[in-house]
Design an enzyme around this catalytic site. Structure first.
Site, short mmCIF file in Angstrom:
data_model
loop_
_atom_site.label_atom_id
_atom_site.label_comp_id
_atom_site.label_asym_id
_atom_site.label_seq_id
_atom_site.Cartn_x
_atom_site.Cartn_y
_atom_site.Cartn_z
N GLU A 418 24.86 64.22 57.84
CA GLU A 418 25.80 63.34 57.15
C GLU A 418 25.11 62.15 56.49
O GLU A 418 25.37 60.99 56.80
CB GLU A 418 26.90 62.89 58.13
N GLU A 489 28.78 72.69 62.86
CA GLU A 489 29.75 72.10 63.79
C GLU A 489 31.07 72.81 63.59
O GLU A 489 31.51 73.01 62.45
CB GLU A 489 29.94 70.60 63.54
#
Length: 958
Positions: A418, A489
């Site tokens: 991220e 994820e």
């Protein structure tokens, strides 16, 4: 722009400079031991905490400084977990103003002092290196008053040459650690901010001719069955592998027949790198990683990640995790069929990777890099796309790769997490590929996949994953559709859940380039707290914070497996057992990527009414990976008994392994034979009204038809119930624009339903009570009929529910709730167990006769919420009452009400009362994973529809 508030030309202090630091030695391979002496410096250090970076001068680092008045602190450790300040949790937001690379003046700074003597046998020749394995977030170091340098990169090693500075006695190591630094902008990783020296500090002797950096290249040719070994070393030497008869110079390539390393068959060969001054033990695993035809292959075979994301965490010591805890984690993973770890979002302690090599897990090794907080500014000023930060990013990439490059378990490097996109990430990818072309590169944030070897996503729903599998997903370059795909994820394991795992797994097994995923995440990060049991964000008064979003793991903080881990084990089991119980035939499919079934033994048991009556061993051939075998069960021991009968077949370890003992269950299936008979219907006894009471057989009701007792057993408030204490998944994601399911439930008023009595009717053989159950301020309703019958000793209840109006939301649950005296005692039932289950989390529910006390029926989620339901109930005994039913409802029994559960923020908020509250639900809404992923799939939604539930109540025999 970095330092917008800074006057042009002003020099930044070291902790705010964008550079990675100064004075450190170049990064190199990590190894646990050699024949050169080492001196661990862990233990009790002297410690002083200052509120700002410049509040205390540097005189403490001077030789001879007297720190006896300072307090002691454990290293490794975090000072905020040892009584100095408090932890702070954020998921995404920076806990300080975003003005890179500047940080607040309020910058807790910990000064650490350690005095040590050299061992008597410490060599007098050669040099010495001082190694720090992890310090958050910036450190400046002195030895015997001489500055060594400073560094950032909290989860990465840093070494300093210190040989000339050492003296036999009274060495003083001084370390100043700043909680906030420019490095903090690169470490916004959804975890507690925990400053301190949290990994080991070690002094290493470096003799003349010692091994410097080295790189073990060990590939495997699956066609020829040979391994190719070459060890490149900064210092020339020889490499020996006695088992393989290898004795070669460094830099020389040798090829020999070997058994390859895989996560299922982690074969390692003991070797030695010997230079003129040092002997370093190596553990070599031969394996080759490649992408072929859009599929990740190891040793020529497709692999499927059955993975988890793992932060380093312990509820008492934070990220200071010892070797025993690391091994515990890996043993639990292996015992629950997990074969892969993504080291979110930084390299773990290197000893963890040694254990992955030994026990067998695939590893995606992630760099210590995340800049997630820049999303608030739409990535404006993001260091990943600012050339001034690129040296820091490259330093982190190099320290990750160089430290961990000799681990066979590491098959993918991850640039970070991220961080948006940018030139810095591209530079990292280019450097990694040049340094190590034999592994793959991963980064989820770049949808173009320009810098990666695989396409990676987070929390894509099932429909999108299937489109990716089919190659029909929209957007992105065409080249992306030729890449392997993983969910780095998925299945957010926050609170009760995750749901929908089986549907994901079927997609992974259907489409070749869908290669599995990594559940977020391994463990709840609840910190031990005297008042809250376990604390989460906000419990220390910190602002901003993200609440219990830090508790989203498959383990509870004490490392007890959650129901989610038990479910995941079942869904990802590497053997599928299917068949028809009546016919006695089985199809056993080997879902391993490499191993045949010779390491497993298969057993059967035959159960009548949930109790085993016979068992035995089932011969199964050593079926190869991806293959199946047809197997015949023995003749059924009983037939035509009228009772429910079934086979249970298990695949268990045939022998002890390094991670579990013989008999450990790897996979199982239940195959029904006979479904049993329909319960007899009590009847024939008429109800009798006597003043304000109505009796029906052994039961007593008030004038409104409310059940008061069964014989001498009081029963409280039996009525229709639709509310549950919302799960974290029901509460959804606060950053989503649409309201969560729980918000919609509360808006409709499902948490405050009202009950209106419409009629009490006494018939010849029944008592019928008609009600309307409805939320305030709404024209929605549930027309509910309770019909009671008795044969003189038992009581039959039939509940029929008819919805009124157009319901805009699914129901949380639908069934009855009532109270029994006493909040403790034993519960015995024939149904699903032993743990909880819900419509989309029930794969691991095993049909049988189970027993538990009431306390153990409660699932101890860190934030209390709906929990503890047992499915498919045939009968249950609790609180002096027996319940028989052929509707297979869910059973929940609690020592507190749903309303009390809903109001609780922490476990200690729940105090058992004097009533056992029982729910029998004909329906439950599914769980899903909408705390950070997709919601409940349509088949598991509980929509308002005509429904009925029948059950027979009787008193248990004392």
């Amino acid at each position: 722009m970095p330092g917008r508030g800074l006057m042009e030309g002003m020099e930044l202090p070291h902790h705010e400079d964008v550079s990675p630091g100064s004075g450190s030695l170049p990064p190199r391979a990590w190894y646990a031991a050699s024949d050169a002496p080492t001196l661990p410096l862990d233990g009790t250090w002297r410690f002083r905490l200052s509120p700002t970076a410049d509040a205390a001068d540097e005189s403490f680092a001077a030789d001879g400084f007297d720190a006896r008045a300072w307090e002691g602190i454990a290293v490794p450790g975090h000072w905020v977990l040892q009584g100095h300040g408090t932890p702070h949790y954020t998921n995404q937001l920076y806990p300080f103003p975003v003005d890179p690379p500047r940080v607040p003046t309020e910058n807790p700074t910990g000064d650490h002092l350690r005095t040590f003597d050299l061992p008597a046998d410490w060599p007098s020749d050669g040099g010495a290196t001082l190694r720090f394995d992890g310090v958050e977030s910036c450190a400046r170091v002195w030895l015997n008053g001489t500055p060594l340098g400073d560094f950032k990169g909290s989860r990465l090693p840093h070494e300093f040459a210190v040989g000339p500075l050492l003296r036999p006695e009274g060495n003083v190591l001084a370390v100043r650690v700043h909680q906030w630094s420019s490095g903090s902008y690169l470490e916004d990783q959804d975890q507690w901010w925990l400053p301190g020296i949290f990994r080991g500090v070690t002094l290493l002797h470096r003799p003349e001719g010692c091994a410097g950096d080295y790189f073990v290249h060990a590939s495997y040719d699956h066609r020829a069955g040979t391994g190719t070994l070459r060890v490149d070393s900064d210092v020339p030497g020889r490499v020996t592998v006695p088992e393989l008869g290898v004795d070669a110079a460094t830099g020389e390539t040798v090829a020999v027949p070997v058994r390859p390393w895989t996560a299922e068959t982690p074969r390692l060969y003991d070797a030695v790198l010997a230079t003129s001054g040092e002997r370093v033990p190596l553990r070599v695993g031969f394996r080759t990683v490649a992408v072929e035809d859009g599929v990740i292959k190891v040793n020529g075979r497709r692999i499927l990640f059955r993975g988890v994301n793992r932060h380093e965490f312990h509820p008492d010591t934070g990220r200071a995790v010892d070797l025993h805890t690391m091994r515990t984690d890996l043993l639990l993973m292996k015992r629950h069929n997990i074969n892969a770890v993504r080291t979110s979002h930084y390299p773990p302690h290197p000893a963890f990777l040694d254990l992955c090599n030994e026990l067998g897990l695939w590893v995606i090794d992630e760099c210590d890099l995340e800049t997630h907080g820049f999303t608030v500014q739409q990535w404006r000023g993001n260091p990943a796309d600012d050339d001034r930060w690129t040296p820091a990013l490259l330093d982190r990439a190099a320290r990750t790769v160089e430290r961990d490059k000799n681990h066979a378990s590491v098959i993918v490097w991850s640039l970070g997490n991220e961080c948006g996109t940018g030139r810095g990430l591209t530079a990292m990818a280019e450097w990694i590929r040049a340094r190590d072309p034999d592994r793959l590169v991963h980064y989820e944030g770049d949808r173009s996949c320009a810098d990666t070897d695989l396409y990676s996503r987070m929390y894509a729903d099932h429909a999108e994953v299937e489109r990716i599998g089919r190659g029909t997903d929209a957007g992105g370059p065409d080249s992306r559709r030729q890449l392997p795909f993983i969910l780095c994820e998925y299945a957010h394991a926050m609170g009760n859940g995750p749901g929908g795992l089986g549907e994901y797994q079927r997609l992974f097994e259907t489409y070749a380039h869908l290669q599995g995923g990594f559940v977020w995440e391994w463990i709840d990060h609840g910190l031990t707290h005297p008042a809250y049991d376990y604390a989460y964000g906000g419990d220390f008064g910190e602002q901003p914070h993200d609440g219990n979003f830090v508790c989203d793991g498959l383990l509870f903080p004490d490392r007890t497996p959650s129901p989610g881990l038990i479910e995941y084990k079942k869904v990802i089991e590497p053997v599928r057992i299917e068949g028809e119980g009546r016919e006695g035939t089985l199809r056993i499919t080997n879902l391993h990527d490499f191993a045949d079934l010779s390491h497993l033994a298969f057993t059967w048991s035959y159960e009548v009414a949930g109790e085993g009556v016979a068992d035995g061993v089932l011969p199964v051939p050593a079926t190869g990976p991806g293959e199946h075998a047809e197997v015949k069960l023995p003749p059924a021991p009983t037939r035509g008994s009228g009772a429910e009968t079934q086979w249970t077949v298990r695949a268990v370890l045939a022998d002890d392994t390094p991670w579990a003992q013989r008999g450990h269950v790897v996979a199982w299936a239940q195959l029904p034979v006979e479904t049993g008979t329909v319960l007899p219907v009590p009847g024939g006894t008429p109800p009798v009204r006597d003043g304000g009471r109505i009796t029906l057989g052994p039961a007593s009701f008030d004038a409104h038809g409310t059940l008061l007792s069964l014989g001498d057993l009081p029963i409280r408030d039996l009525r229709l119930d639709v509310w549950r204490a919302p799960t974290d998944n029901d509460n959804g994601m606060p950053w989503r624009p649409e309201p969560s399911l729980a918000t919609r439930w509360r808006k409709v008023g499902l948490d405050r339903m009202r009950h209106r009595l419409d009629a009490v009717e006494l018939g010849d053989g029944s008592l019928t009570v008609r009600t309307r159950v409805a939320p305030a301020a709404s024209d929605l309703g549930l027309s509910t009929e309770y019909r009671w019958q008795s044969d003189g000793s038992r009581l039959l209840l039939t509940v029929r529910v008819t919805p009124e109006g157009e319901w805009p939301v699914p129901l949380p649950r639908l069934g009855i709730r009532f109270g029994l005296p006493g909040a403790h005692g034993r519960v015995r039932w024939f149904g699903g167990g032993p743990g909880e289950a819900y419509p989309d989390t029930r794969a691991a529910s095993l049909l049988g006769v189970w027993e538990s006390d009431v306390a153990a029926l409660q699932t101890p989620y860190v934030r209390p919420q709906e929990n503890g339901a047992r499915p498919d109930i045939r009968w249950a005994e609790l609180g002096g009452l027996r319940i028989d039913t052929d509707h297979a409802p869910w059973l929940t029994a609690r020592p507190w009400t749903t309303e009390q559960l809903d109001a609780a923020a922490h476990r200690p908020d729940l105090t058992p009362g004097d009533t056992l509250w029982v729910n029998l639900d004909v329906g439950q809404h599914g769980i899903g994973t909408q705390s950070c992923g997709p919601g409940v799939l349509p088949p598991y939604e509980l929509h308002a529809a005509p429904s009925s539930l029948s059950c027979v109540f009787s008193l248990t025999t004392p």
